[in-house]
Design a protein around this motif. Structure first.
Motif, short mmCIF file in Angstrom:
data_model
loop_
_atom_site.label_atom_id
_atom_site.label_comp_id
_atom_site.label_asym_id
_atom_site.label_seq_id
_atom_site.Cartn_x
_atom_site.Cartn_y
_atom_site.Cartn_z
N HIS A 39 52.39 40.22 46.29
CA HIS A 39 53.01 40.15 44.96
C HIS A 39 52.03 40.73 43.96
CE1 HIS A 39 54.75 38.41 41.32
NE2 HIS A 39 55.85 38.24 42.02
N PRO A 40 52.53 41.44 42.96
CA PRO A 40 51.61 42.06 41.99
C PRO A 40 50.76 41.06 41.19
CG PRO A 40 53.92 42.58 41.44
CD PRO A 40 53.92 41.81 42.72
N LEU A 41 51.17 39.81 41.11
CA LEU A 41 50.38 38.82 40.37
C LEU A 41 49.25 38.22 41.21
CD1 LEU A 41 53.12 36.81 38.43
CD2 LEU A 41 51.40 38.36 37.46
N ILE A 42 49.27 38.45 42.51
CA ILE A 42 48.28 37.84 43.39
C ILE A 42 47.29 38.89 43.88
CG2 ILE A 42 47.90 36.48 45.50
CD1 ILE A 42 49.68 35.06 43.46
N SER A 43 46.00 38.62 43.69
CA SER A 43 44.97 39.51 44.23
C SER A 43 43.99 38.67 45.05
CB SER A 43 44.24 40.26 43.11
OG SER A 43 43.53 39.36 42.27
N MET A 44 43.29 39.34 45.93
CA MET A 44 42.35 38.67 46.83
C MET A 44 41.02 39.38 46.75
SD MET A 44 41.98 36.51 49.49
CE MET A 44 40.31 36.24 50.02
N THR A 45 39.94 38.62 46.55
CA THR A 45 38.59 39.16 46.57
C THR A 45 37.85 38.51 47.73
OG1 THR A 45 38.56 39.47 44.17
CG2 THR A 45 36.43 39.40 45.30
N VAL A 46 37.35 39.33 48.64
CA VAL A 46 36.53 38.85 49.73
C VAL A 46 35.08 38.95 49.27
CG1 VAL A 46 35.84 39.19 52.13
CG2 VAL A 46 38.23 39.55 51.45
N ALA A 47 34.46 37.80 49.09
CA ALA A 47 33.11 37.76 48.53
C ALA A 47 32.04 37.92 49.60
CB ALA A 47 32.91 36.45 47.78
N GLY A 48 32.39 37.77 50.85
CA GLY A 48 31.40 37.83 51.91
C GLY A 48 30.87 36.46 52.24
N ASP A 49 30.01 36.39 53.25
CA ASP A 49 29.56 35.09 53.73
C ASP A 49 28.18 34.67 53.23
OD1 ASP A 49 28.09 36.87 55.18
OD2 ASP A 49 28.77 36.19 57.14
N ALA A 50 27.64 35.39 52.27
CA ALA A 50 26.36 34.98 51.69
C ALA A 50 26.54 33.64 50.99
CB ALA A 50 25.85 36.03 50.71
N PHE A 51 25.48 32.83 50.98
CA PHE A 51 25.55 31.52 50.35
C PHE A 51 25.98 31.65 48.89
CE2 PHE A 51 23.67 27.79 48.25
CZ PHE A 51 24.28 26.79 49.00
#
Length: 148
Positions: A39-51
């Motif tokens: 959906h255009p209102l939903i975005s996802m950011t993968v930050a990675g596994d760093a603490f």
């Protein structure tokens, strides 16, 4: 914008429902990719596994007019200092007035756990339908406040 500490967030569906109703963008932030509505209102950011990588992304994006959903008390403190509103997944509003007590309690419990190495301790109480309902009501109130 609603910023979600999404890795262990049990109320994502409720967030989507309220966001769609009000036309508010939602940014999920997690250590790895999570399925979410296309959906255009939903975005996802993968930050990675760093603490604290996800926490850092959320804290940097937090600003007046944004709402952060997290159970992480230190992240909530950072978001509040940036001017954002904060809700826990159980619907508790964290504020500049109550965050100090939450941080002190968290630190005390961490110290106590450190002295109980090797012992099994109970975690938070199970998440219930009542918690889900309380969160949905609190989210609706918070979103109305942001839009006002």
């Amino acid at each position: 914008m609603i910023l979600v500490d999404a890795d262990a967030c049990p109320v994502k569906e409720e967030i989507y429902t309220v966001a769609f109703r009000h036309g508010l963008p939602v940014r999920l932030v997690a250590g790895s990719y999570l399925r979410h509505p296309d959906h255009p209102l939903i975005s996802m950011t993968v930050a990675g596994d760093a603490f604290d990588a996800a926490d850092d992304v959320i804290a940097e994006a937090a600003a007046p007019g944004s709402l952060v959903i997290t159970a992480d008390v230190p992240l909530a403190d950072r978001a509040l200092k940036a001017g954002a509103q904060v809700l826990t997944p159980r619907g508790e509003a964290l504020t500049p007035q109550n965050i100090g007590g939450k941080l002190a309690t968290r630190d005390l419990l961490a110290d106590l756990r450190g002295g109980l190495e090797g012992q099994t301790l109970g975690g938070p109480r199970p998440f219930t339908k009542s918690d889900r309902s309380t969160f949905a009501q609190a989210l609706e109130r918070a979103v109305r406040g942001i839009k006002a």
